[in-house]
Every structure is written in C-alpha cells, then in structure tokens.
Design a protein around this motif. Structure first.
Motif, PDB file in Angstrom:
ATOM      1  N   SER A  46      -2.013  15.394  -0.840  1.00  0.00           N
ATOM      2  CA  SER A  46      -2.950  15.373  -1.956  1.00  0.00           C
ATOM      3  C   SER A  46      -4.241  16.110  -1.633  1.00  0.00           C
ATOM      4  O   SER A  46      -4.765  16.868  -2.453  1.00  0.00           O
ATOM      5  CB  SER A  46      -3.265  13.929  -2.356  1.00  0.00           C
ATOM      6  OG  SER A  46      -2.100  13.267  -2.805  1.00  0.00           O
ATOM      7  N   GLU A  70       0.813   3.704  -3.240  1.00  0.00           N
ATOM      8  CA  GLU A  70       0.262   5.039  -2.986  1.00  0.00           C
ATOM      9  C   GLU A  70       1.263   6.123  -3.342  1.00  0.00           C
ATOM     10  O   GLU A  70       0.934   7.102  -4.032  1.00  0.00           O
ATOM     11  CB  GLU A  70      -0.146   5.133  -1.518  1.00  0.00           C
ATOM     12  CG  GLU A  70      -0.847   6.422  -1.155  1.00  0.00           C
ATOM     13  CD  GLU A  70      -1.233   6.462   0.313  1.00  0.00           C
ATOM     14  OE1 GLU A  70      -1.489   7.564   0.816  1.00  0.00           O
ATOM     15  OE2 GLU A  70      -1.278   5.374   0.951  1.00  0.00           O
ATOM     16  N   ASN A  71       2.508   5.964  -2.889  1.00  0.00           N
ATOM     17  CA  ASN A  71       3.526   6.975  -3.192  1.00  0.00           C
ATOM     18  C   ASN A  71       3.937   6.938  -4.657  1.00  0.00           C
ATOM     19  O   ASN A  71       4.270   7.985  -5.230  1.00  0.00           O
ATOM     20  CB  ASN A  71       4.743   6.760  -2.291  1.00  0.00           C
ATOM     21  CG  ASN A  71       4.515   7.237  -0.870  1.00  0.00           C
ATOM     22  OD1 ASN A  71       4.621   8.427  -0.576  1.00  0.00           O
ATOM     23  ND2 ASN A  71       4.191   6.308   0.030  1.00  0.00           N
ATOM     24  N   THR A 125       7.909  12.032  -1.726  1.00  0.00           N
ATOM     25  CA  THR A 125       7.235  10.824  -2.193  1.00  0.00           C
ATOM     26  C   THR A 125       8.236   9.721  -2.511  1.00  0.00           C
ATOM     27  O   THR A 125       7.959   8.536  -2.264  1.00  0.00           O
ATOM     28  CB  THR A 125       6.389  11.124  -3.442  1.00  0.00           C
ATOM     29  OG1 THR A 125       7.195  11.778  -4.438  1.00  0.00           O
ATOM     30  CG2 THR A 125       5.223  12.036  -3.097  1.00  0.00           C
ATOM     31  N   LEU A 156       0.828  -1.205   0.000  1.00  0.00           N
ATOM     32  CA  LEU A 156       0.000   0.000   0.000  1.00  0.00           C
ATOM     33  C   LEU A 156       0.860   1.252   0.000  1.00  0.00           C
ATOM     34  O   LEU A 156       0.607   2.205  -0.756  1.00  0.00           O
ATOM     35  CB  LEU A 156      -0.921  -0.017   1.222  1.00  0.00           C
ATOM     36  CG  LEU A 156      -1.704   1.276   1.488  1.00  0.00           C
ATOM     37  CD1 LEU A 156      -2.712   1.523   0.371  1.00  0.00           C
ATOM     38  CD2 LEU A 156      -2.420   1.200   2.842  1.00  0.00           C
ATOM     39  N   ALA A 165       2.512   6.324   4.382  1.00  0.00           N
ATOM     40  CA  ALA A 165       1.258   6.233   3.637  1.00  0.00           C
ATOM     41  C   ALA A 165       0.341   7.410   3.944  1.00  0.00           C
ATOM     42  O   ALA A 165      -0.478   7.799   3.109  1.00  0.00           O
ATOM     43  CB  ALA A 165       0.543   4.919   3.962  1.00  0.00           C
ATOM     44  N   LEU A 217      -1.379  11.305   1.480  1.00  0.00           N
ATOM     45  CA  LEU A 217      -2.810  11.623   1.619  1.00  0.00           C
ATOM     46  C   LEU A 217      -2.982  13.069   2.077  1.00  0.00           C
ATOM     47  O   LEU A 217      -3.835  13.802   1.568  1.00  0.00           O
ATOM     48  CB  LEU A 217      -3.466  10.676   2.619  1.00  0.00           C
ATOM     49  CG  LEU A 217      -3.600   9.212   2.199  1.00  0.00           C
ATOM     50  CD1 LEU A 217      -4.241   8.400   3.317  1.00  0.00           C
ATOM     51  CD2 LEU A 217      -4.407   9.087   0.921  1.00  0.00           C
TER      52      LEU A 217
END
Length: 384
Positions: free
Chosen positions: A308, A64-65, A90, A60, A301, A305
């Motif tokens: 973004s 995600e990154n 990232t 994950l 993770a 988020l």
C-alpha cells in the motif's frame, strides 16, 4: 504420566486408538513429546490471557487484508495481470489470518477433544495458508521477471499463464498442507515424531522448511535479476526516471525480503532445532513456539502495508475506499473526506487512462525508457 517414552502396551493401545480415530491418540502423542509437562492435565489450556492477544493478531491480519482486497477490487479500474497478483496475495494473507484464528480458538484444552483427522486439518489448513502466501510472492516475482524478459506477448497468452500459475499456487499449497492427513505422519511411530507438532513427522517438517527456504532463495534471485536490469538501464541515463525507479525498487525489495526473513527466520530455526535436536532441548523452547508462529503470521500483516505504501495506485485505492466508507457512515475526516474521495477517484481514473499506452511494448521508444516498475513494489504505475 510418563513423558519419556510409551511402554509396549501403550504402543499397542496407540494402534487401537488410531484404528478407531479416538481423541485419546492426541493425548498419547502430546504426553510422549513432553507437551503436557508442567500442566495439571490435558484440560489445562495453558494459554490464559495470551490467547486474547493471539486472537487480536489474527483479527488484525484478516481485517487489514480484507480492507486492501476490497479497495483493490472496488477502486482499481485496471485489470492487467498486476491486478490478479494483488488479489491473490491479499487473499492468501487473509486466509492465513483466518486459519491462524481457527488454530488459536481450537488450541489449548480444545486440542484434546479433537480426533486425529480434525487435528491434522487444523494444522494443515494453517500450513496451506502460509504456503499459499509464500507461493504468491514467488509467483508475483516470477511473473514480473517474465514480463521484463518477454515484453511483447499476447494478452490471451499472458492471461492464461497468470490464471494457470494462480491455480498451481493454490493446488501446491493445499497439497503441502494436507500431506500429513493423507498419510505422511508419525501416528504411533513416536521416535519419528516432532516435539513441537507431536503428530507430524520430522521428515515432513524438514521437507516444508526446505521448500520455504528454496522459495525465499528463488524470490531473492528473481528480484536481484530484475534490479540488475533496471539498474543497468538507469546507468545509461543517470538523470532519467529509470535511475530513480531503480533506487525505489531496491528499497522495496529490501523491505520485502527483510520482512520475510525477520518473520520467518525464528520459525525456521525452531523447526530445524526440533528436527535435529533432542526432545529435552526442544521442550525447553516449547513456550516460545506460540510467539514464533505468531511472528510468522504477522508477515501476512506486513505485506499489505508494504504494497500500500510503496504503490501509489494501491494507496489511492485504499484511501478512496476508506473515504467512501466514512461518507456512507456520515463521518468526515481532516481536510473534508468528500474532497479527498473525489480527488482519489479522479487521480485513479487519470492513472488508469494514462496506463494504456504505457502498457504496450510495441512502440518505437527504447526499452530502457519503457520498463514498467517491477512488481517488487506491487505497482503498475510509474513511481518516482
């Protein structure tokens, strides 16, 4: 097997194993630390189904990154220093997930098939990746503060400093992770060894904890200084966008710091207990170490988020990238993905063109109305 302490002949045997780089050295240290207590033997992995969960968490973090980084590289037209900070953060978080995945896959029964150099490399790469992630946050906060206190600066100077700090970030992180492999360890010095990481010296672990704590304190101080500047300018004109920007900044800073403390706090506490507590006490909490380390990795993770959802430019880049991927696969989402992709691309282009005059601090307007949003929200766009 004796878990209370090695006899004299075991110490002599340890020196021989260390000289030959034999994998039995790992078993000897794990046995002394108590890590083998409750296992039938070194062949028992001790993870079971949980390994699948830890692998899922690491995947994950990586995916995600990777998504955020690809979106930034392909969709964000801006190439200011903010862009390089985003890519650096990232990338470090992506490598943290990858390093944790390797750590999980080579743990359990695989641990006792590793030679000491491989064990140090397995743990050191994860330490280095976690350090790079925290150093990246520190560098970003410091660069944002430098931009506010010295708004007028040549592009070449700015670019050179950004490149220099990014290189220094990775150099320090790599050095920190490889120090045990280079000699700062407790091989055959059992009384100085950690119970949680049996070949690591307690002094080295204390050094790492102090470094990470200082990073957190510095990040907090920098963002506090940035917030005070923005807040002071907002109070001069309470109904201005600067006031709303200050409120948004406060929420973002709190999100970043709370996520850092929640994810890293338990690991800090466990390591401090390992350093200053007894081996018997530490052994009672060995089972929780895997979960606590996973929680620290989850910070990598949470970071994308926050970036973004708190930055309109990054959010548009991620949305546009996902829509383009859906279109190439022949998929359509709610509200026609084609229209969403076109809208995101148009807004990104408009945002990029409108940023150019705002990026200069050489205009005639007052500084209080020209401050860009601090990078605590990782945004180069005026968000309200």
């Amino acid at each position: 097997m004796n878990a209370t302490g090695p006899p004299a002949e075991a110490a002599e045997s340890c020196q021989e194993l260390a000289a030959g780089g034999h994998s039995r050295l790992i078993i000897l240290h794990y046995n002394h630390s108590g890590r083998l207590a409750g296992r039938p033997g070194p062949e028992d992995g001790g993870l079971g189904v949980l390994r699948g969960l830890f692998v899922a968490v690491s995947c994950l973090v990586v995916l995600e990154n990777l998504l955020v980084m690809l979106a930034i590289v392909t969709r964000m037209r801006s190439r200011r220093w903010v862009y390089y900070c985003l890519v650096n953060i990232t990338l470090s978080d992506l490598l943290t997930g990858a390093a944790y995945l390797v750590n999980v896959l080579f743990s359990g029964a695989h641990t006792f098939r590793l030679v000491p150099a491989q064990w140090f490399l397995r743990e050191g790469v994860l330490f280095a990746a976690l350090a790079a992630s925290t150093f990246s946050l520190l560098f970003t906060a410091g660069e944002r503060f430098a931009t506010m206190v010295r708004p007028v600066e040549s592009g070449a100077t700015k670019k050179g400093r950004v490149y220099g700090f990014i290189g220094l970030c990775w150099l320090l992180a790599g050095l920190l992770g490889l120090l045990p492999l280079l000699g700062w360890n407790c091989v055959c010095a059992f009384q100085r060894c950690s119970s949680l990481l049996p070949l690591y010296s307690k002094q080295y672990i204390l050094f790492c904890v102090v470094i990470f704590a200082l990073i957190l304190a510095t990040i907090t101080a920098l963002y506090g200084a940035i917030f005070r500047v923005v807040r002071a300018n907002g109070q001069k004109a309470p109904r201005s966008p600067v006031r709303r920007k200050a409120d948004r900044l406060l929420k973002t800073v709190l999100m970043i710091l709370v996520a850092f403390v929640v994810c890293w706090g338990p690991l800090f506490c466990l390591l401090l207990a390992d350093i200053f507590g007894s081996n018997v006490w530490a052994q009672e909490y060995l089972r929780g170490m895997d979960w606590i380390l996973t929680l620290a990795v989850l910070n990598s993770a949470v970071n994308p988020l926050i970036y973004s959802f708190r930055s309109r430019e990054v959010c548009r880049a991620v949305t546009g990238f996902l829509c383009c991927c859906c279109l190439r696969l022949g998929l359509r989402g709610p509200g026609d993905c084609l229209a969403r992709a076109a809208e995101a691309h148009s807004e990104a282009s408009t945002t990029d063109s409108s940023l150019r005059p705002r990026d200069s601090f050489r205009g005639s307007r007052s500084l209080s109305f020209r401050l860009r949003e601090p990078l605590s929200s990782i945004s180069s766009v005026r968000s309200v």
